[in-house]
Design an enzyme around this catalytic site. Structure first.
Site, PDB file in Angstrom:
ATOM      1  N   PHE A 102       0.815  -1.227   0.000  1.00 46.73           N
ATOM      2  CA  PHE A 102       0.000   0.000   0.000  1.00 46.73           C
ATOM      3  C   PHE A 102       0.842   1.268   0.000  1.00 46.73           C
ATOM      4  O   PHE A 102       0.362   2.337  -0.359  1.00 46.73           O
ATOM      5  CB  PHE A 102      -0.972   0.001   1.187  1.00 46.73           C
ATOM      6  CG  PHE A 102      -0.454   0.653   2.434  1.00 46.73           C
ATOM      7  CD1 PHE A 102       0.321  -0.047   3.337  1.00 46.73           C
ATOM      8  CD2 PHE A 102      -0.749   1.984   2.703  1.00 46.73           C
ATOM      9  CE1 PHE A 102       0.804   0.560   4.480  1.00 46.73           C
ATOM     10  CE2 PHE A 102      -0.279   2.599   3.856  1.00 46.73           C
ATOM     11  CZ  PHE A 102       0.506   1.888   4.739  1.00 46.73           C
ATOM     12  N   LYS A 103       2.109   1.166   0.386  1.00 47.10           N
ATOM     13  CA  LYS A 103       2.935   2.373   0.474  1.00 47.10           C
ATOM     14  C   LYS A 103       3.114   3.059  -0.887  1.00 47.10           C
ATOM     15  O   LYS A 103       3.476   4.229  -0.943  1.00 47.10           O
ATOM     16  CB  LYS A 103       4.274   2.038   1.114  1.00 47.10           C
ATOM     17  CG  LYS A 103       4.090   1.686   2.596  1.00 47.10           C
ATOM     18  CD  LYS A 103       5.367   1.365   3.296  1.00 47.10           C
ATOM     19  CE  LYS A 103       5.141   1.149   4.777  1.00 47.10           C
ATOM     20  NZ  LYS A 103       4.450  -0.133   5.077  1.00 47.10           N
ATOM     21  N   ASP A 104       2.840   2.338  -1.978  1.00 44.95           N
ATOM     22  CA  ASP A 104       2.904   2.958  -3.307  1.00 44.95           C
ATOM     23  C   ASP A 104       1.949   4.147  -3.433  1.00 44.95           C
ATOM     24  O   ASP A 104       2.240   5.085  -4.160  1.00 44.95           O
ATOM     25  CB  ASP A 104       2.530   1.936  -4.390  1.00 44.95           C
ATOM     26  CG  ASP A 104       3.647   0.928  -4.631  1.00 44.95           C
ATOM     27  OD1 ASP A 104       4.824   1.287  -4.450  1.00 44.95           O
ATOM     28  OD2 ASP A 104       3.331  -0.223  -4.989  1.00 44.95           O
TER      29      ASP A 104
END
Ligand SMILES: *Cc1c(COP(=O)(O)O)cnc(C)c1O
Length: 486
Positions: free
Chosen positions: A108-110
């Site tokens: 999810f850090k994208d």
């Protein structure tokens, strides 16, 4: 809109300054001085990119609206996200998964790190800064790769990542050491994550080193979730996911929905709290932890106690005892910078603190919590697969279990799914009861065969990509590596 420090309300900065400096000079984190309110009706027809630009504009008032529109279109373009950004999948009646792992690095850090380079470069331009921004990252896996992928070949920026030599999965390591780009460096550190993190923090706080960087025309910066620029893009997917449920007829407009979030540094779930404060009809935010359950205890009792054993679990991105972004929530719940400063000083000096009854009550009004052990995570992965034919990773399984255990009223619940199950193939394969022989790639192939679901090509291709970074250094050498003297 202006931003103040959680430890001092007197000094206000613009969003460009908050993004460029990262941390306030008093050690506090930047927080918005107010929450803009939204009307969900206005957001229903918007694409993810358009919705993102609209939400960002509410907070980043010093940025140009057309810049934000272009930046979000680039960051969330289909060539970067294999599935439409904000994709929310129905798992069972009243249970949904917001799959945030279809981006370039499968975590999810994208969502934050694909957009943040645009915000940073623009901030430099607006503030007339011409030096090279040197980003140092200590990582236990996901942040390092997401930062490398986000900043690769961005002009005026250089990224150096330090990961613990034996502390990441083989896939996570290969994701980092095969990274392309002229402005990136990756080092293995002989030690654990704390050794890498402490080494990087020392570089940030050493004034002699700061001068050396300055002489080279470089200014240090970080890419971790204490930076406001990482937080604001995460508010977007809560609103988008809610709109998607309304648009597909799963819920009526105005109906409350719970979100359950696998939590480590408290950045992701805090973005959910911001969405709720802006008027999104969220019932409870469920804080899901693994065996490192310091947040579960805190939400239940108001006593934050980091004096406990640290466990390495199968959900490594949540292995954390001091959740940095909780400081922001404490500020919003208390509105009291002096109290926040005291709690953070106590935490630093004694390892624990207790909030007031009023803060605890406000906390429990918005948040529920639970935690899961590794054995329970294995059972949950198996259960989701067998009952709903839904394959999830270890972090997401923690959240599915917490959601089931705190199942409150009849409200719909969205589980925030933070990593592609193929990022942790050995753990997922063994949870399904299959025997595991060999490395991550063997497990990945076995998992594909067992489930009939194919792994993302960015992961399966890793075995054949050239390794670019092979240096392994001692923790004392981190400063020299950051200065490119190794
Ligand atoms: C970083 C991460 C988390 C934790 O997110 P926070 O914002 O630190 O709470 C959860 N799951 C995965 C897969 C992650 O990479």
């Amino acid at each position: 809109m202006n931003f103040i420090s959680t430890r001092n309300a007197a000094e206000a900065v613009s969003s460009a300054e908050a993004i460029l400096t990262g941390l306030s000079s008093d050690g506090g984190l930047f927080v918005p001085t107010a929450f803009p309110s939204i009307n969900v009706l206005d957001y229903l027809p918007l694409s993810y990119e358009a919705l993102a630009a609209k939400v960002l504009a509410l907070f980043l008032t010093d940025y140009d609206a057309s810049f934000l529109a272009t930046a979000t279109q680039t960051a969330y373009a289909p060539e970067r996200f294999s599935q439409k950004a904000g994709y929310t999948k129905k798992v069972a009646d009243g249970l949904y998964a917001l799959e945030l792992w279809h981006g370039p690095t499968c975590a999810f850090k994208d969502y934050a790190l694909q957009l943040m380079p645009h915000l940073l470069v623009q901030a430099k331009q607006m503030l007339h800064k011409t030096d090279i921004t040197k980003i140092l990252v200590a990582t236990s896996g996901d942040t390092g790769k997401a930062a490398l992928a986000g900043y690769a070949d961005i002009k005026g920026v250089h990224v150096t990542v330090f990961y613990p030599e034996a502390g990441t999965s083989e896939l996570q390591r290969l994701q980092m050491v095969t990274q392309q780009g002229e402005n990136v460096d990756v080092y293995a550190v002989k030690g654990n994550f704390d050794d890498a993190q402490t080494g990087v923090k020392k570089v940030f706080t050493n004034s002699d080193l700061a001068r050396e960087f300055k002489c080279k025309g470089e200014t240090l910066s970080s890419a971790n979730s204490m930076n406001w620029g990482r937080l604001v893009p995460q508010i977007v997917y809560y609103i988008y996911s809610y709109c998607a449920l309304v648009n597909s007829g799963e819920i009526a407009i105005g109906e409350k929905v719970d979100f359950c979030v696998p939590t480590g540094n408290f950045g992701d779930i805090l973005a959910g709290y911001y969405a709720k404060q802006m008027g999104l009809p969220i019932g409870k935010l469920i804080c899901a932890s693994n065996k490192n359950n310091v947040l579960t205890d805190f939400i239940r009792t108001g006593h934050y106690d980091a004096r406990r054993e640290f466990y390495k679990t199968t959900s490594p991105s949540m292995d954390i005892l001091v959740s940095s972004n909780l400081e922001r929530l404490l500020y919003h719940l208390s509105g009291d910078t002096a109290a926040v400063s005291n709690w953070m000083r106590e935490l630093n000096e004694t390892g624990h603190y207790t909030v007031s009854a009023a803060v605890l009550q406000a906390l429990q009004e918005s948040f529920a919590c639970d935690y899961a052990t590794d054995a329970e995570v294995n059972e949950e992965i198996k259960h989701q697969y067998e009952a709903h034919h839904y394959l999830c990773d270890t972090h997401t399984a923690v959240a599915f279990l917490a959601a089931a255990r705190t199942k409150r009223q009849a409200r719909a619940c969205v589980v925030v799914s933070t990593a592609n199950p193929y990022k942790f193939p050995i753990a997922v394969l063994s949870a399904l009861g299959a025997s595991v022989n060999g490395d991550d790639f063997a497990a990945l192939q076995a998992l594909e065969k067992l489930t009939g679901l194919s792994a993302p090509s960015s992961l399966s291709a890793l075995s054949s990509l050239p390794v670019r970074f092979t240096k392994s250094i001692a923790p004392q050498e981190i400063a020299a590596a950051a200065l490119c003297q190794i």
